[in-house]
Design a protein around this motif. Sequence first.
Motif, PDB file in Angstrom:
ATOM      1  N   ALA A 349       0.731  -1.408   0.044  1.00 38.51           N
ATOM      2  CA  ALA A 349       0.037  -0.014   0.039  1.00 38.51           C
ATOM      3  C   ALA A 349       0.868   1.054   0.152  1.00 38.51           C
ATOM      4  O   ALA A 349       1.949   1.232   0.631  1.00 38.51           O
ATOM      5  N   THR A 350       0.326   2.346  -0.698  1.00 38.26           N
ATOM      6  CA  THR A 350       1.024   3.673  -0.602  1.00 38.26           C
ATOM      7  C   THR A 350       1.071   4.313   0.698  1.00 38.26           C
ATOM      8  O   THR A 350      -0.181   4.777   1.255  1.00 38.26           O
ATOM      9  N   VAL A 351       2.286   4.774   1.104  1.00 37.33           N
ATOM     10  CA  VAL A 351       2.313   5.553   2.531  1.00 37.33           C
ATOM     11  C   VAL A 351       2.199   7.236   2.066  1.00 37.33           C
ATOM     12  O   VAL A 351       3.128   7.569   1.660  1.00 37.33           O
ATOM     13  N   HIS A 352       1.389   7.765   2.865  1.00 38.76           N
ATOM     14  CA  HIS A 352       1.098   9.207   2.480  1.00 38.76           C
ATOM     15  C   HIS A 352       1.425  10.032   3.690  1.00 38.76           C
ATOM     16  O   HIS A 352       1.755   9.505   4.842  1.00 38.76           O
ATOM     17  N   GLY A 353       1.829  11.201   3.366  1.00 44.58           N
ATOM     18  CA  GLY A 353       2.333  12.294   4.557  1.00 44.58           C
ATOM     19  C   GLY A 353       3.862  12.359   4.904  1.00 44.58           C
ATOM     20  O   GLY A 353       4.056  13.039   5.678  1.00 44.58           O
TER      21      GLY A 353
END
Length: 390
Positions: A349-353
């Motif tokens: 999954a893509t990690v945001h922030g």
Amino acid sequence: MTRTPETPLPSPKERRRLREAQSLSQADVAASLGVTRATVRSWENGRTTPRGTTRDAYARLLTGAEEVTPHQEIPAPALVGAATGPVQASPDRAEPAPKPPSALGPGPARGPELSPEAELEPLSPSLTPDQAFDALYAFCAPALVRQTYLLTGRRELARESVERAFQLAWHRWPEVAMDRDPAGWVRATAYEFALSPWHRLRPRHRNPEPPPAAPADRALLDVLLQLPPVYRRTLLLYDGVGLDLPETAAETEASTPAAANRLLHAREAVATRLPELAEPKELHRRLAEVASAERLRAAKPTTVRWGGEQRARHWTRAAIAFTVVLIGATTLTLRTAPDHYEPPLAPGATVHGLPPRVAPGPLSAEELALRAKLKAETVSGPQRLVPEAG
């Protein structure tokens, strides 16, 4: 404790005649006694015998003590027996003539024909199984090879069919020895093997064998081979072997009217191509001549028994080997298969922030000066006092 004697039953041939005399089909008898139609057919063929209360009910039904409502009426004139003479099979067709004496039946050969009076004597209890089998083989095999040749038109297939039938008989010898008609048991088995449709897939059976030398024999054999297999078998049993119509119907697993119609159609087809064979006696004589003209020698009984035993050993070893391979494959699967549950890995999954990664940019003036200074200095750093040798 004494054993209660069983209810006496008529012979298999008489059972069929008594049933048909009451205009009952095999399905009617099966429904009345609570058995299958195949069971009733086996009783009338002499393969099996009913026991217990079923035997008592069957005996009462044959004697007419029990009334059964037939599902299908069969007219009494269509029932043909050896003692009642020829009977018309259908209103618009001629009736089959009386059967001629047996010329292709079992027995020692006498010139172009076989002995019509030959009959198989009951096997003596004092004989060993080997001796009883050899006696049956010597009595039936020569004529049976000739019959199978007329049925198939192939010499090798005729010999193979007879050998396979006797090998199966030797494998089931207690059953065959106790049969009411051991010769009929072997004959039916040989016919079934010879007429099997799987032979057409065998490479050596794709090419035809040389036909008979005589033109008349070749013409008759061609006419026979053009008949449907069941018609050919009915004609051979009735006009060649010499069975009566109920026995022919029982061996071909058909009703007596159906066997009569097959016989009439087969005779008509032969008479259309060969008018000189329209007379049943002449057809019977010509069948015996065609069969006797070929040199069809059966193998020795000891060879057949040995071949059957070798075949049984081969298939037994093959079955054991297959079972061992199956057990080994099952054991290997059980040993290598996982013994606990492992959940599958979750997909990424893509990690945001997170701040983006900064790439290096151009150097400033101060950074350029520092790099030049570092390059100008010695690798070992500032100068140091180094002792010198005196």
